[in-house]
Each structure stands twice: as structure tokens, then as C-alpha cells.
Design a protein around this motif. Structure first.
Motif, mmCIF file in Angstrom:
data_model
loop_
_atom_site.group_PDB
_atom_site.id
_atom_site.type_symbol
_atom_site.label_atom_id
_atom_site.label_comp_id
_atom_site.label_asym_id
_atom_site.label_seq_id
_atom_site.Cartn_x
_atom_site.Cartn_y
_atom_site.Cartn_z
ATOM 1 N N PHE A 165 0.898 -0.861 -0.206
ATOM 2 C CA PHE A 165 -0.302 -0.015 -0.048
ATOM 3 C C PHE A 165 0.932 1.051 0.071
ATOM 4 O O PHE A 165 0.353 1.537 -0.335
ATOM 5 C CB PHE A 165 -1.352 -0.056 1.403
ATOM 6 C CG PHE A 165 -0.367 0.241 2.969
ATOM 7 C CD1 PHE A 165 -0.421 2.109 2.487
ATOM 8 C CD2 PHE A 165 0.105 -0.394 3.658
ATOM 9 C CE1 PHE A 165 -0.211 2.148 4.108
ATOM 10 C CE2 PHE A 165 0.817 0.227 4.168
ATOM 11 C CZ PHE A 165 0.745 1.256 4.855
ATOM 12 N N ARG A 166 2.230 1.232 0.512
ATOM 13 C CA ARG A 166 2.763 2.206 0.660
ATOM 14 C C ARG A 166 3.770 2.832 -0.920
ATOM 15 O O ARG A 166 3.626 3.983 -1.077
ATOM 16 C CB ARG A 166 3.723 2.395 1.758
ATOM 17 C CG ARG A 166 3.345 1.864 2.824
ATOM 18 C CD ARG A 166 4.690 2.012 3.680
ATOM 19 N NE ARG A 166 4.775 1.519 5.024
ATOM 20 C CZ ARG A 166 4.235 0.088 5.744
ATOM 21 N NH1 ARG A 166 4.079 -0.502 4.862
ATOM 22 N NH2 ARG A 166 3.793 0.249 6.617
ATOM 23 N N GLN A 167 3.624 1.865 -1.545
ATOM 24 C CA GLN A 167 4.250 1.263 -3.081
ATOM 25 C C GLN A 167 2.840 1.896 -4.329
ATOM 26 O O GLN A 167 4.409 2.518 -4.948
ATOM 27 C CB GLN A 167 5.043 0.448 -3.160
ATOM 28 C CG GLN A 167 6.212 0.190 -2.855
ATOM 29 C CD GLN A 167 6.871 0.442 -1.221
ATOM 30 O OE1 GLN A 167 5.587 -0.221 -0.606
ATOM 31 N NE2 GLN A 167 7.559 0.786 -0.074
ATOM 32 N N GLY A 168 2.036 1.224 -3.791
ATOM 33 C CA GLY A 168 1.270 1.644 -4.778
ATOM 34 C C GLY A 168 0.414 0.501 -5.206
ATOM 35 O O GLY A 168 -0.079 0.070 -4.394
ATOM 36 N N ASP A 169 -0.996 0.859 -6.242
ATOM 37 C CA ASP A 169 -2.282 0.265 -6.030
ATOM 38 C C ASP A 169 -2.131 -0.879 -7.324
ATOM 39 O O ASP A 169 -2.137 -0.513 -8.180
ATOM 40 C CB ASP A 169 -3.376 1.350 -6.320
ATOM 41 C CG ASP A 169 -4.523 0.178 -6.142
ATOM 42 O OD1 ASP A 169 -4.107 -0.753 -6.536
ATOM 43 O OD2 ASP A 169 -5.971 0.512 -6.566
ATOM 44 N N PRO A 170 -1.870 -2.359 -7.241
ATOM 45 C CA PRO A 170 -1.675 -2.941 -7.947
ATOM 46 C C PRO A 170 -2.567 -3.577 -9.091
ATOM 47 O O PRO A 170 -2.589 -3.980 -10.151
ATOM 48 C CB PRO A 170 -0.896 -4.453 -7.549
ATOM 49 C CG PRO A 170 -1.883 -4.531 -6.016
ATOM 50 C CD PRO A 170 -1.361 -2.503 -5.601
ATOM 51 N N SER A 171 -3.627 -2.750 -8.303
ATOM 52 C CA SER A 171 -5.425 -3.082 -9.096
ATOM 53 C C SER A 171 -5.170 -2.551 -10.440
ATOM 54 O O SER A 171 -6.204 -2.547 -11.134
ATOM 55 C CB SER A 171 -6.779 -2.800 -8.262
ATOM 56 O OG SER A 171 -6.271 -1.460 -7.755
ATOM 57 N N THR A 172 -4.188 -1.184 -11.100
ATOM 58 C CA THR A 172 -4.562 -0.329 -11.362
ATOM 59 C C THR A 172 -3.179 -1.043 -12.403
ATOM 60 O O THR A 172 -3.249 -0.106 -13.660
ATOM 61 C CB THR A 172 -4.130 1.521 -11.384
ATOM 62 O OG1 THR A 172 -2.519 1.258 -10.009
ATOM 63 C CG2 THR A 172 -4.875 1.301 -10.053
ATOM 64 N N VAL A 173 -2.644 -1.877 -12.123
ATOM 65 C CA VAL A 173 -2.099 -2.063 -13.625
ATOM 66 C C VAL A 173 -1.710 -2.851 -14.031
ATOM 67 O O VAL A 173 -2.524 -3.967 -13.623
ATOM 68 C CB VAL A 173 -0.617 -2.215 -13.000
ATOM 69 C CG1 VAL A 173 0.562 -2.832 -13.241
ATOM 70 C CG2 VAL A 173 0.119 -1.073 -11.746
#
Length: 279
Positions: A106-114
Motif C-alpha cells: 500500500f505504500r508503494q502503489g495500487d496493483p489493481s490499477t496496473v
């Protein structure tokens, strides 16, 4: 949000949940089309839904009643805490466990958007330090202890990326009682974020570990599994590695083409037996 999710965390909407894939209703886009064979576990008899653990988003599933429950940390695949991981938590809750899947990216990014795996690996997964992950798992375990979990019965299981983490956590937390690692990478080059791999900590395991691997996994050579078997003999705890002949990587992922029913079911039964023995 379903009613069972509200009952788990009644002030959830007021907290302004900052989770990533947890906020989605389905599977990770980068994982590809969802197969019809995907298993769906209902939440009847459970309290299940998103939960904030301090600033750490998580998905929690547990029996609707009861205390001093054995706790299992569920560690995500590279795709984050999407529907398959949430379903695994519900499956474990149906067996009587308090299951927690913290959102470890959650600190590095949102995998659901990739939308593709190479981008996901480069922009998010590679940016996540092992030390951060282990600390977040510690936080999830501590939260469980104060929310109906039994501190003396803590287990962990993880898949792919989470399988590797499960091995590392078994060497990290002396309070852990059992681990089940599904096709987690065992060897690799050291880096700033990943200074050690399972092969490097094999002799330092503090809890019994069951490793479940596919003989047809193109990313985890059989020789690395044999090396891990040999290295783990130095540990003072029981370690067992099972290889399912011809099974590919991610053979437990029922929502993907890699799913193989027989080894997946056999592995799930082994997981249950392992946790019953050691938790």
C-alpha cells in the motif's frame, strides 16, 4: 460493502479507507481473465471484510463468534489482496481461523490499477523492502492478539511472492508456530530491498515450514528445491517440501489457467493437516 463487512469494522467508512486492491470487488487486472472455475466462498457464519490496522489496510475473515482463535497471516501473490486472496481468508475462517491478509504494497502503489505483469513487477513489487513486509506482518499478528486471536497459535501461508515471504517470516518471528509456503522463490540475487532469500535463512527457521511446489514450475527449478531441502536440515524445526509432478507455477490459483485441481486440493489438505498439527 456487504453487511458482514460493516459488522467487522463499523466505523470503516468514517476512516476513509486508503487501501488499494482491497477497495475493488474483483480480481487483479494484471492476472488476466478470470476462469469460470474460480472458487467463491460465502461469508455465512463469518465476520469478514476490510480492516485498518493502524495505517495498514487489511482484509480479515473470522468466525462470527468465538475468542482465542488460532491466527493465520495470509500473504498475497504479486497481484495484491484481490478476490482470490480474500477468498482464501474466508476458506480459512470457515475452518475456525482468524485469517488476516494485510495489503503489503500500500505504500508503494495500487496493483489493481496496473494492467500487465512486467509493469507491476518493476513499478511496485520491486520497490517493496522485505524489512517493511516483515514489520507489517508483525503488526497484523499483534492486532490479531488484541482482537480475538490466540498469540500462542500463529501461522502464516502465502502464494508465489507470498510463498517466499512465508519462508522469511518463519526465520523472523520466534512466536510463529507454523508456515505453509506455496511455490515461493527460494534463491535469487541479493539487493537492497531483498537482501536474503529462503536459501540464505534455511538454517534459522524458528517454526515448522511446509513448502508446496510444482514439478513443472518454469520459474522455480527443481535443483533449487533440492538445495533448499538440504539447507533446511540445519534448522532445529521440521521442514517438509512436497513437489507435485508436472504442476505449473500458481497451481492453487483457481481463477487462472495455471490451476490444477488435484494438486491444489491435495496441497490444501496438507495445509490443514500442518496447521492442525502445529497450531
Amino acid at each position: 460493502m456487504r453487511e458482514d463487512e460493516k459488522s467487522l469494522n463499523p466505523d470503516f467508512s468514517r476512516r476513509g479507507f486508503i487501501g488499494t486492491a482491497l477497495a475493488a470487488t474483483g480480481f487483479a487486472v494484471a492476472a488476466g481473465p478470470v476462469n469460470a472455475q474460480a472458487i467463491s466462498t460465502d461469508s455465512t457464519g463469518l465476520a469478514a471484510g476490510p480492516q485498518m490496522i493502524g495505517t495498514l489496510p487489511a482484509y480479515v475473515a473470522r468466525p462470527a463468534s468465538g475468542s482465542n482463535l488460532p491466527t493465520i497471516l495470509v500473504v498475497q501473490e504479486i497481484f495484491g489482496v484481490h478476490e482470490h486472496i480474500r477468498d482464501v481468508c474466508r476458506r480459512l475462517a470457515k475452518l475456525g481461523y482468524l485469517a488476516i491478509a494485510p495489503e503489503l504494497y500500500f505504500r508503494q502503489g495500487d496493483p489493481s490499477t496496473v494492467s500487465d505483469i512486467p509493469t507491476l513487477l518493476k513499478t511496485i513489487v520491486a520497490q517493496v523492502p522485505d524489512a517493511q513486509v516483515l514489520a507489517d506482518l508483525d503488526a497484523a499478528a499483534a492486532w490479531a492478539t488484541s482482537h480475538g486471536g490466540d498469540a500462542k497459535r500463529l501461522g502464516i501461508t502465502g502464494f508465489c511472492w507470498g510463498g517466499r515471504i512465508s519462508w522469511l517470516y518463519a526465520a523472523h518471528n520466534p512466536k510463529l508456530k507454523a508456515a505453509v509456503a506455496w511455490y515461493g522463490r527460494l534463491v535469487g540475487d541479493a539487493s537492497e530491498n531483498n537482501p536474503r532469500h529462503p536459501i540464505d535463512i534455511a538454517g534459522q527457521l524458528k517454526a515448522p515450514v511446509l513448502g508446496l511446489y510444482g514439478g513443472g514450475d518454469q520459474g522455480i527449478p527443481l535443483d533449487s528445491i533440492e538445495r533448499m531441502r538440504s539447507a533446511a536440515k540445519a534448522a532445529k524445526v521440521k521442514t517438509e517440501i512436497v513437489v507435485y509432478t508436472d504442476a505449473p507455477h500458481a497451481f492453487h490459483a483457481d481463477y487462472r489457467p495455471s490451476y490444477r485441481a488435484l494438486p491444489a486440493q491435495a496441497g490444501w489438505q496438507r495445509l490443514q493437516d500442518w496447521f492442525k498439527t502445529y497450531l
